[in-house]
Each structure stands twice: as C-alpha cells, then as structure tokens.
Design an enzyme around this catalytic site. Structure first.
Site, PDB file in Angstrom:
ATOM      1  CB  THR A 127      -0.875   0.029   1.267  1.00 26.85           C
ATOM      2  OG1 THR A 127      -0.018   0.261   2.402  1.00 26.85           O
ATOM      3  CG2 THR A 127      -1.646  -1.275   1.461  1.00 26.85           C
ATOM      4  CE  LYS A 153      -2.975  -3.389  15.422  1.00 29.58           C
ATOM      5  NZ  LYS A 153      -2.216  -4.234  14.453  1.00 29.58           N
ATOM      6  CE1 TYR A 207      -3.557   1.122  13.940  1.00 29.83           C
ATOM      7  CE2 TYR A 207      -3.300   2.511  15.888  1.00 29.83           C
ATOM      8  CZ  TYR A 207      -2.856   1.475  15.074  1.00 29.83           C
ATOM      9  OH  TYR A 207      -1.710   0.793  15.412  1.00 29.83           O
ATOM     10  CB  SER A 208      -7.365   2.427  18.989  1.00 30.15           C
ATOM     11  OG  SER A 208      -8.409   3.345  19.146  1.00 30.15           O
ATOM     12  NE  ARG A 257      -0.223   9.468  21.111  1.00 28.82           N
ATOM     13  CZ  ARG A 257      -1.250  10.128  21.642  1.00 28.82           C
ATOM     14  NH1 ARG A 257      -1.270  10.445  22.939  1.00 28.82           N
ATOM     15  NH2 ARG A 257      -2.293  10.457  20.895  1.00 28.82           N
ATOM     16  N   PRO A 266       2.913  21.394  12.151  1.00 30.56           N
ATOM     17  CG  PRO A 266       1.660  19.869  10.881  1.00 30.56           C
ATOM     18  CD  PRO A 266       3.030  20.447  11.014  1.00 30.56           C
ATOM     19  CB  THR A 319      -1.333  -0.278  19.002  1.00 32.69           C
ATOM     20  OG1 THR A 319      -1.287   1.032  19.549  1.00 32.69           O
ATOM     21  CG2 THR A 319      -2.789  -0.580  18.681  1.00 32.69           C
ATOM     22  CG  ASP A 320       0.296   2.575  23.292  1.00 33.00           C
ATOM     23  OD1 ASP A 320      -0.121   2.740  22.129  1.00 33.00           O
ATOM     24  OD2 ASP A 320       1.079   3.381  23.852  1.00 33.00           O
ATOM     25  CD  GLU A 321      -2.596   4.761  18.879  1.00 31.82           C
ATOM     26  OE1 GLU A 321      -3.664   5.198  18.431  1.00 31.82           O
ATOM     27  OE2 GLU A 321      -1.485   5.065  18.415  1.00 31.82           O
ATOM     28  N   GLY A 356     -11.225  13.469  18.841  1.00 28.10           N
ATOM     29  CA  GLY A 356     -11.093  12.308  19.736  1.00 28.10           C
ATOM     30  C   GLY A 356      -9.666  12.026  20.178  1.00 28.10           C
TER      31      GLY A 356
HETATM   32  P1  NAD Z   1       3.057   0.787   8.478  1.00 28.77           P
HETATM   33  O1  NAD Z   1       1.800   1.503   8.103  1.00 28.77           O
HETATM   34  O2  NAD Z   1       4.365   1.485   8.346  1.00 28.77           O
HETATM   35  O3  NAD Z   1       3.179  -0.565   7.634  1.00 28.77           O
HETATM   36  C1  NAD Z   1       2.083  -1.402   7.397  1.00 28.77           C
HETATM   37  C2  NAD Z   1       2.475  -2.398   6.318  1.00 28.77           C
HETATM   38  O4  NAD Z   1       1.355  -3.276   6.104  1.00 28.77           O
HETATM   39  C3  NAD Z   1       2.788  -1.740   4.966  1.00 28.77           C
HETATM   40  O5  NAD Z   1       3.948  -2.330   4.411  1.00 28.77           O
HETATM   41  C4  NAD Z   1       1.558  -2.046   4.114  1.00 28.77           C
HETATM   42  O6  NAD Z   1       1.840  -2.142   2.726  1.00 28.77           O
HETATM   43  C5  NAD Z   1       1.127  -3.382   4.693  1.00 28.77           C
HETATM   44  N1  NAD Z   1      -0.305  -3.647   4.475  1.00 28.77           N
HETATM   45  C6  NAD Z   1      -1.342  -2.808   4.723  1.00 28.77           C
HETATM   46  N2  NAD Z   1      -2.505  -3.405   4.377  1.00 28.77           N
HETATM   47  C7  NAD Z   1      -2.186  -4.661   3.944  1.00 28.77           C
HETATM   48  C8  NAD Z   1      -2.953  -5.748   3.476  1.00 28.77           C
HETATM   49  N3  NAD Z   1      -4.288  -5.678   3.390  1.00 28.77           N
HETATM   50  N4  NAD Z   1      -2.305  -6.876   3.114  1.00 28.77           N
HETATM   51  C9  NAD Z   1      -0.951  -6.958   3.194  1.00 28.77           C
HETATM   52  N5  NAD Z   1      -0.180  -5.941   3.634  1.00 28.77           N
HETATM   53  C10 NAD Z   1      -0.786  -4.806   3.993  1.00 28.77           C
HETATM   54  O7  NAD Z   1       2.818   0.296   9.965  1.00 28.77           O
HETATM   55  P2  NAD Z   1       3.872   0.113  11.160  1.00 28.77           P
HETATM   56  O8  NAD Z   1       4.022   1.409  11.864  1.00 28.77           O
HETATM   57  O9  NAD Z   1       5.058  -0.602  10.665  1.00 28.77           O
HETATM   58  O10 NAD Z   1       3.037  -0.834  12.127  1.00 28.77           O
HETATM   59  C11 NAD Z   1       3.138  -2.263  12.020  1.00 28.77           C
HETATM   60  C12 NAD Z   1       2.234  -2.897  13.053  1.00 28.77           C
HETATM   61  O11 NAD Z   1       2.607  -2.471  14.353  1.00 28.77           O
HETATM   62  C13 NAD Z   1       0.756  -2.516  12.898  1.00 28.77           C
HETATM   63  O12 NAD Z   1      -0.022  -3.657  13.133  1.00 28.77           O
HETATM   64  C14 NAD Z   1       0.533  -1.465  13.966  1.00 28.77           C
HETATM   65  O13 NAD Z   1      -0.801  -1.483  14.413  1.00 28.77           O
HETATM   66  C15 NAD Z   1       1.488  -1.934  15.033  1.00 28.77           C
HETATM   67  N6  NAD Z   1       2.037  -0.892  15.913  1.00 28.77           N
HETATM   68  C16 NAD Z   1       2.591   0.247  15.390  1.00 28.77           C
HETATM   69  C17 NAD Z   1       3.152   1.198  16.242  1.00 28.77           C
HETATM   70  C18 NAD Z   1       3.810   2.445  15.708  1.00 28.77           C
HETATM   71  O14 NAD Z   1       4.193   3.310  16.491  1.00 28.77           O
HETATM   72  N7  NAD Z   1       4.024   2.580  14.414  1.00 28.77           N
HETATM   73  C19 NAD Z   1       3.111   1.009  17.622  1.00 28.77           C
HETATM   74  C20 NAD Z   1       2.528  -0.177  18.125  1.00 28.77           C
HETATM   75  C21 NAD Z   1       2.002  -1.114  17.254  1.00 28.77           C
HETATM   76  P1  TYD Z   2       1.242   9.849  15.354  1.00 28.31           P
HETATM   77  O1  TYD Z   2       2.673   9.780  14.929  1.00 28.31           O
HETATM   78  O2  TYD Z   2       0.194  10.025  14.307  1.00 28.31           O
HETATM   79  O3  TYD Z   2       0.949   8.578  16.264  1.00 28.31           O
HETATM   80  P2  TYD Z   2      -0.356   8.207  17.162  1.00 28.31           P
HETATM   81  O4  TYD Z   2      -1.481   9.105  16.795  1.00 28.31           O
HETATM   82  O5  TYD Z   2      -0.594   6.806  16.745  1.00 28.31           O
HETATM   83  O6  TYD Z   2       0.075   8.368  18.587  1.00 28.31           O
HETATM   84  O7  TYD Z   2       1.078  11.069  16.346  1.00 28.31           O
HETATM   85  C1  TYD Z   2       1.814  11.144  17.561  1.00 28.31           C
HETATM   86  C2  TYD Z   2       1.285  12.346  18.325  1.00 28.31           C
HETATM   87  O8  TYD Z   2       1.607  13.523  17.588  1.00 28.31           O
HETATM   88  C3  TYD Z   2      -0.217  12.325  18.492  1.00 28.31           C
HETATM   89  O9  TYD Z   2      -0.529  12.849  19.787  1.00 28.31           O
HETATM   90  C4  TYD Z   2      -0.715  13.285  17.423  1.00 28.31           C
HETATM   91  C5  TYD Z   2       0.434  14.284  17.289  1.00 28.31           C
HETATM   92  N1  TYD Z   2       0.617  14.879  15.938  1.00 28.31           N
HETATM   93  C6  TYD Z   2       0.687  16.257  15.787  1.00 28.31           C
HETATM   94  O10 TYD Z   2       0.605  17.030  16.770  1.00 28.31           O
HETATM   95  N2  TYD Z   2       0.862  16.776  14.525  1.00 28.31           N
HETATM   96  C7  TYD Z   2       0.942  15.978  13.427  1.00 28.31           C
HETATM   97  O11 TYD Z   2       1.066  16.512  12.281  1.00 28.31           O
HETATM   98  C8  TYD Z   2       0.892  14.542  13.603  1.00 28.31           C
HETATM   99  C9  TYD Z   2       0.992  13.626  12.419  1.00 28.31           C
HETATM  100  C10 TYD Z   2       0.732  14.048  14.881  1.00 28.31           C
END
Ligand code: NAD
Ligand code: TYD
Length: 358
Positions: free
Chosen positions: A37, A163, A159-160, A223, A214, A133-135, A293
């Site tokens: 994606t 998940k 999203y949360s 966080r 922003p 995720t913690d969310e 939210g």
């Molecule tokens: P990301 O958005 O960077 O990557 C998601 C990947 O999944 C991409 O490579 C995308 O192409 C693939 N994908 C999406 N839809 C798909 C589908 N239908 N079939 C196959 N592949 C698909 O996400 P990330 O930040 O690497 O997060 C990975 C996992 O960790 C997620 O499950 C997320 O909920 C969880 N997570 C993320 C964070 C964070 O801070 N980023 C924290 C805790 C948990």
């Molecule tokens: P984000 O990286 O989107 O992670 P998550 O919403 O999953 O915690 O955002 C981290 C924090 O930063 C969240 O409190 C929202 C804030 N944020 C901004 O203030 N400005 C921005 O442009 C973005 C993308 C996030």
C-alpha cells in the site's frame, strides 16, 4: 528464531522492515507478504531480495487462497503479523480500510493458519504472533497508572477500535481452538524507515523543506516512545520465550509531550542539517486545531515482560532521536519518492482544514 520458517505480514512497512533487517538472518527462511500500500515500500527490502532464504510476495492478507498457498508451499511454522492500516488520522478520514485490513485481514490469517496447523497435526512449536498497540487501552489522565496487560480495552479511534477487534479475535482463537497465539501491545515507535505521515518524520521533513510544523491542540498530549529496534527485540524475545496465549505490553518507560519532541527535533535539525530554509527551526512551530477524539496520554507498564522474559529497552530517547534525525538527513533517496502526488493530496486534505498551507 533459529530454524524457523517465518511468514511476516506487512514486512515492507516501518516496523516490519526493521524486524526483517534485524532478525531474518536468524531464521531458516523469511517470507514477507505485503500489499505494498502507500505505506509499504519494496525499496526498503531491496538489499535482501537476492538472498536465497528470503522472499517478498506482493499480496493482500485478506486473500485467503493466497495466504493458505504460502503457508503450505513454504512449510511456514511461524507467522508474525505486522500488516495493518496504521495511521489514526487516515482512520478518521476513511475508516473502512481499517476494518477491512485490521479486522477481516487478521481473521483471514487466523483461519488460514489454524487450518494449516491442524493439517500438520497441531505441532507444538507453531506460533502466530500478533503485533498490536497500546492505543487499544484508550486514554490516560495525568495521574492514572500506566496500562498493564489486565487493563480493560477502551479504544477511541477507528484505528484503535479495529486493532482491538483483531486482538479479540486472536485471543478467541487461542481459547477456542488452542491455536498457539501471542499478542504484543506496544507504544509509539520511532526510528529509520517510518513513513513521513507520522509525527517524528513529518516534523523532520517539514523542517528540511521549510514548512510549518503542525502541532495538534495544545501540544501537551503524551506518548511513550520506544525505538523501533527495541520493539523488534521485544517481539523476538516474546516469540522465543513466551507461553502460547500470553500477551505482553512493550514500551519505552519514556513519556514525552508532543511539543517537547517537536522542539527537540527543531534543535537537532539546527545543529545537524546544513542550510535550513528557516532557522532556528522553532520559528516553524504552528499550533493547529486538535485531532478529533485525540487521546491525551499513553503509558505502558512493562513489568511483566521485564520480569518474565528479561527484556528492557536499550536506547535512551536523546540518543535514539539524534540517530533518527541523522538517518533522515542521510537517506533523502529513501523518503523523497514518498512525497508523491498522492501524498501531497493526503497532506493538503488533512492539513488544509487545520492551517494555511505553505
Ligand atoms: P506501516 O503503516 O508502516 O506498515 C504497514 C504495512 O502493512 C505496509 O507495508 C503495508 O503495505 C502493509 N499492508 C497494509 N494493508 C495490507 C494488506 N491488506 N495486506 C498486506 N499488507 C498490507 O505500519 P507500522 O508502523 O510498521 O506498524 C506495524 C504494526 O505495528 C501494525 O499492526 C501497527 O498497528 C502496530 N504498531 C505500530 C506502532 C507504531 O508506532 N508505528 C506502535 C505499536 C504497534
Ligand atoms: P502519530 O505519529 O500520528 O501517532 P499516534 O497518533 O498513533 O500516537 O502522532 C503522535 C502524536 O503527535 C499524536 O498525539 C498526534 C500528534 N501529531 C501532531 O501534533 N501533529 C501531526 O502533524 C501529527 C501527524 C501528529
């Protein structure tokens, strides 16, 4: 990880690709299934594609036939499920994709893995590790204790919620079918290869491009930040040591306000980048209307994983943030192509309502 044949979903995304880079050398074979994606990037895994024990398959986790075929053909014994729609702001603008990939996709994987495991006679060593995720736990007040593994689920964003739905399905497959599942719930990650839409890379790139920074609401949201390599080592630890059916919280013991992160990034960029269009970069900070939210505070209690499995984070935040800023400065070739027309459209649609775009 030794001798395992691992299917990694979402391995071309941020955390999945870091996991593959860090850990695939320890497995017998690694297969990545990724739909590529907007958030998935084949280039991130280019260095591995020539290796005999690695393959990248472009496909959707909702495609039951494809998933079953991969499990059988490659004799997969371990599935690590990273694939997801992962950005809260996108889930507000378009929740359907989140329900499809995060709920239906996880269900599809569970069903396929269950049939595969049953067909092999339910081997003890098979594992399905679900990365969450913690969310899912909702939002904390200033004096609330950190989330633990027994905190009730209270998701607030599409999203949360999606998940949380996927976590419940994984739990049900352990309790109902005895499928050897594991769940990890982790706090916010940062580090190399994170897509530019997320807070830390977005601020780094906007500073380099001289664009406004922003900050949502009053910038006081908190966080619990963890370096992505620490998250990956925690996942490998859980996979190697945890009992099926267990869940573990993973976090950085590192609660930081958004505005403090943005200011630290400005100062690091002033120090490390050459010829910034606007300097000092703090001049770019712009408070904008809040995310609907918006959860106020997340924090993870990591006592269980530390006591049971001996894992703890290794990066301190100042070092990790400096390394991350350095990585974005040194890897313009990786992120420049991601600022595509599609991305610009997404950016304008999301931020135009919030501020006058520069
Ligand atoms: P990301 O958005 O960077 O990557 C998601 C990947 O999944 C991409 O490579 C995308 O192409 C693939 N994908 C999406 N839809 C798909 C589908 N239908 N079939 C196959 N592949 C698909 O996400 P990330 O930040 O690497 O997060 C990975 C996992 O960790 C997620 O499950 C997320 O909920 C969880 N997570 C993320 C964070 C964070 O801070 N980023 C924290 C805790 C948990
Ligand atoms: P984000 O990286 O989107 O992670 P998550 O919403 O999953 O915690 O955002 C981290 C924090 O930063 C969240 O409190 C929202 C804030 N944020 C901004 O203030 N400005 C921005 O442009 C973005 C993308 C996030």
């Amino acid at each position: 990880m030794n001798n395992k044949i691992i299917l990694i979903t979402g391995g071309a995304g941020f955390i999945g690709s870091n996991f593959v880079h860090q850990w695939s050398k320890h497995s017998a074979k690694t297969i990545v299934l990724d739909a590529l994606t907007y958030a998935g990037n084949r280039a991130t895994l280019a260095d591995l594609e020539s290796q005999a024990n690695f393959s990248l398959i472009e496909g959707d986790i909702c495609d039951a036939q494809l998933v079953s075929q991969i499990l059988a053909e490659h004799h997969v014994d371990t599935l690590i499920h990273f694939a997801a729609e992962s950005h809260v702001d996108r889930s507000i603008a378009g929740p359907a994709a989140f329900v499809q990939t995060n709920v239906v996709g996880t269900f599809t994987l569970l069903e396929a893995f269950r049939h595969h495991w049953e067909a092999q006679g339910k081997p003890d060593h098979y594992r399905f590790l679900h990365v969450s995720t913690d969310e899912v736990f909702g939002s904390l007040g200033p004096n609330d204790p950190a989330f633990s593994e027994v905190t009730s689920y209270a998701p607030n964003s599409p999203y949360s919620a999606s998940k949380a739905g996927s976590d419940h399905l994984v739990r049900a497959y352990f309790h109902t079918y005895g499928l050897p599942t594991l769940i990890t719930n982790c706090s916010n990650n940062y580090g190399p290869y994170q897509f530019p839409e997320k807070l830390i890379p977005l601020m780094c790139l906007n500073i380099l491009l001289g664009k406004s920074l922003p900050v949502y609401g009053d910038g006081q949201n908190i966080r619990d930040w963890l370096h992505v390599e620490d998250h990956c080592s925690a996942i490998a630890t859980v996979l190697g040591q945890a009992q099926p059916g267990e869940t573990y919280n993973i976090g950085g013991n590192n609660q930081v306000k958004n505005i403090d992160i943005v200011e630290q990034l400005c100062d690091l960029m002033d120090e490390l980048a050459e010829n910034l269009p606007v300097s000092p970069a703090r001049k770019l900070i712009t408070f904008v209307p809040d995310r609907p939210g918006h959860d106020r505070r997340y924090a993870m209690d990591i006592t269980k994983i530390r006591n049971d499995l001996g894992w703890q984070p290794s990066y301190d935040f100042a070092t990790g943030l400096r390394q991350t800023v350095g990585w974005y400065l040194d890897n313009r070739d990786w992120w420049q192509p991601l600022l595509s027309e599609d991305y610009q459209r997404y950016y304008s649609e999301l931020y135009a309502e919030r501020m006058a775009l520069d």
